[in-house]
Design a protein around this motif. Structure first.
Motif, PDB file in Angstrom:
ATOM      1  N   PHE A 135       7.082 -68.265 -36.445  1.00 30.16           N
ATOM      2  CA  PHE A 135       5.689 -68.689 -36.269  1.00 30.16           C
ATOM      3  C   PHE A 135       5.305 -69.767 -37.285  1.00 30.16           C
ATOM      4  O   PHE A 135       4.581 -70.704 -36.963  1.00 30.16           O
ATOM      5  N   LEU A 136       5.793 -69.642 -38.513  1.00 34.12           N
ATOM      6  CA  LEU A 136       5.468 -70.645 -39.527  1.00 34.12           C
ATOM      7  C   LEU A 136       6.093 -71.995 -39.184  1.00 34.12           C
ATOM      8  O   LEU A 136       5.487 -73.046 -39.432  1.00 34.12           O
ATOM      9  N   ARG A 137       7.324 -71.993 -38.628  1.00 34.74           N
ATOM     10  CA  ARG A 137       7.931 -73.256 -38.193  1.00 34.74           C
ATOM     11  C   ARG A 137       7.070 -73.927 -37.136  1.00 34.74           C
ATOM     12  O   ARG A 137       6.809 -75.128 -37.186  1.00 34.74           O
ATOM     13  N   PHE A 138       6.616 -73.119 -36.188  1.00 38.00           N
ATOM     14  CA  PHE A 138       5.757 -73.653 -35.137  1.00 38.00           C
ATOM     15  C   PHE A 138       4.417 -74.124 -35.707  1.00 38.00           C
ATOM     16  O   PHE A 138       3.946 -75.220 -35.392  1.00 38.00           O
ATOM     17  N   ALA A 139       3.816 -73.315 -36.568  1.00 34.44           N
ATOM     18  CA  ALA A 139       2.486 -73.636 -37.098  1.00 34.44           C
ATOM     19  C   ALA A 139       2.494 -74.882 -37.959  1.00 34.44           C
ATOM     20  O   ALA A 139       1.525 -75.658 -37.969  1.00 34.44           O
ATOM     21  N   ASN A 140       3.584 -75.102 -38.696  1.00 33.10           N
ATOM     22  CA  ASN A 140       3.645 -76.235 -39.617  1.00 33.10           C
ATOM     23  C   ASN A 140       4.189 -77.506 -38.982  1.00 33.10           C
ATOM     24  O   ASN A 140       4.199 -78.553 -39.635  1.00 33.10           O
ATOM     25  N   ALA A 141       4.626 -77.424 -37.736  1.00 33.22           N
ATOM     26  CA  ALA A 141       5.153 -78.614 -37.075  1.00 33.22           C
ATOM     27  C   ALA A 141       4.034 -79.631 -36.850  1.00 33.22           C
ATOM     28  O   ALA A 141       2.903 -79.277 -36.484  1.00 33.22           O
TER      29      ALA A 141
END
Length: 531
Positions: A397-403
């Motif tokens: 989720f953090l990878r997605f959120a920070n993209a």
């Protein structure tokens, strides 16, 4: 040449008075001031009334014995009531205004031990505001078992608090606590946002003038306004209530009545008298969200209410009053609204003394992780159910959120909704990759706008059939959509590959990003040229 020490103080009609026989057996503050071996008073100015002339003469004679180098000067100040703050302050103020202070030649002090409490307070205030450009000096008796108890002790107090390490540390801690409160205890890392909060904290506690909060919808303007109110109330700066209204909901006659009050029968629907929100916010804080949505008539009345603290309710011929602090919020550029004639220039000038622009979530990506923790904690407090991510799901989720391709167009509202949904579906209080995959797909779909070239990701149904999409795991769909988006933004296959594999390529001895990307697209029967 050493500077002279010049001291101003009141003759102590109680503490400085003793009988003739035992006056050298008792501690007297004004005399003891001149008995200090390491603090020589070159000039002592004593305020007293005409009735205390005899006491002044005695004190001056005694000082001449213990400190012959001290010149004692009488300053008659006949006060009708030495406990009247206004009279005492005015008398001291007028006296000090007539003085010519030569800072290069003399050090100036205010003796704080004698005189009424009112006199001491007034001397303190005049020294703090540099009307008397000096420091405070305080005398006190020594204990009986100490030698030379008649001379007593003295202390120099510099009102520049930055020189007191312990006090400065306490003030710094209090300031950090206030800033933490405004951030709801979230450990934010965005430097620009933290600097913004520092400024808001100072303004909130030092000024009651209007504040304008700008920024995109969902950036947290309403929440911050309520925290400012709670902070000011905790510091005893506000007595009244926090009153909030979204101006976009106010229309027609009801807008005037809602804000400023109305009399019964003043317009259709006015079935009873109404107090109005401005009066409800008396001695409190009024938050007008989306102030740019107010009509021009309401703007004119609001301007008068801010400047004069009074206005006429609808249908009334009697002026009402209210004192409140205003915080206004908007997601519009009010300068453009002024240029278009939709917002009054004089009102904008009145409310933008303090303007703070809150960044959206996409501009504070380093704060996404602590805000996720905050949302989960808030959910636990409201529902009593503890929910957390498993490690793989959290990283996903953090990878997605920070993209960069995740726009967070709804800002913190999007994040709150996402955490709420994943926590609701999480079995046994653990958010898994399955919940993350479903939620990221849901967010991507919500961020897409039909027929828009600015959608964060292209819709997969532009490139794949419904049957093909159905065979792709929900977890893989956002990744594929992001890959397609990157390809569309790149001039060739190699450039797209370098963007997509920017981290892992650094760990490889040999790289062929274009080939890796080609093979990935082939899994879904896609080709770069077709994108």
């Amino acid at each position: 040449m050493a500077k002279k020490n010049v001291v101003y103080g009141f003759l102590g009609t109680q503490l400085d008075y003793v009988g003739k026989r035992n006056r050298w057996e008792k501690w007297r503050p004004t005399v003891s001031l001149c008995q200090q071996e390491d603090f020589i008073v070159d000039e002592l100015v004593l305020f007293h009334d005409q009735r205390s002339q005899k006491l002044f003469d005695t004190v001056r004679q005694d000082i001449a014995q213990v400190s012959p180098e001290t010149h004692v000067r009488s300053e008659i100040m006949n006060l009708a009531d030495p406990w009247d703050f206004e009279e005492v302050y005015a008398a001291l103020y007028d006296f000090l205004s007539r003085q010519s202070f030569k800072l290069t030649e003399s050090n100036y002090y205010a003796h704080m031990t004698t005189g009424t409490h009112v006199a001491q307070i007034c001397l303190f205030l005049l020294t703090e505001t540099h009307k008397l450009p000096g420091k405070l000096v305080q005398t006190s008796p020594k204990r009986r078992n100490e030698p030379n108890h008649i001379a007593g002790n003295y202390q120099i107090i510099d009102l520049d608090l930055s020189k007191y390490d312990k006090l400065a540390t306490r003030f710094t801690e209090e300031q950090l606590e206030a800033q933490d409160f405004l951030k709801s205890g979230i450990d934010t890392h965005n430097a620009a946002f933290n600097k913004l909060i520092e400024e808001i904290e100072l303004v909130s506690l030092r000024s009651s003038t209007p504040i304008l909060l700008t920024g995109p919808t969902g950036a947290g303007k309403s929440h911050l306004a309520s925290r400012i109110y709670e902070l000011r109330q905790a510091r005893n700066n506000l007595e009244g209530e926090f009153v909030e209204v979204n101006c976009a909901t106010l229309r027609g006659d009801m807008a005037m009545g809602t804000l400023f009050g109305h009399k019964k029968g003043s317009f259709t629907g006015a079935s009873s008298d109404r107090k109005g929100l401005l009066r409800e916010a008396h001695k409190g804080l009024l938050f007008l969200d989306e102030i740019g949505e107010l009509g021009l008539d309401e703007q004119a009345m609001l301007l008068r209410a801010i400047e004069e603290g009074k206005w006429l309710p609808v249908g009334s011929d009697t002026t009402v009053k209210s004192s409140f602090q205003l915080i206004a919020g908007t997601n519009k550029d009010l300068r453009e609204e002024v240029a278009e004639g939709r917002f009054r220039e004089d009102l904008l000038a009145r409310i933008n003394l303090w303007t703070f622009t809150l960044p959206g979530l996409a501009d504070r990506r380093e704060d996404i992780a602590p805000n996720i923790d905050y949302e989960l904690n808030k959910l636990r407090q409201s529902t009593g159910r503890s929910v957390s991510f498993n490690k793989e799901a959290q990283l996903s989720f953090l990878r997605f959120a920070n993209a960069d391709s995740s726009p967070w167009s709804g800002n913190f509202r999007d994040l709150n909704a996402a955490i709420t949904r994943m926590a609701t579906f999480a079995p046994r209080g653990r958010i898994r990759t399955e919940e993350v995959a479903a939620e990221t797909q849901r967010l991507l779909h919500g961020w897409q706008r039909p027929n828009s070239d600015h959608s964060p990701h292209p819709s997969l149904d532009h490139y794949l059939t419904a049957e093909e999409i159905a065979e792709i795991d929900p977890f893989d769909r956002p990744q594929l959509a992001f890959t397609i988006h990157t390809c569309k933004q790149s001039s060739n296959l190699s450039e797209a590959g370098r963007k997509l594999f920017a981290v892992s390529r650094e760990k490889r001895k040999s790289t062929n990003d274009g080939d890796r990307l080609r093979k990935y697209l082939a899994k879904f029967h896609l080709h770069f040229d077709s994108l």
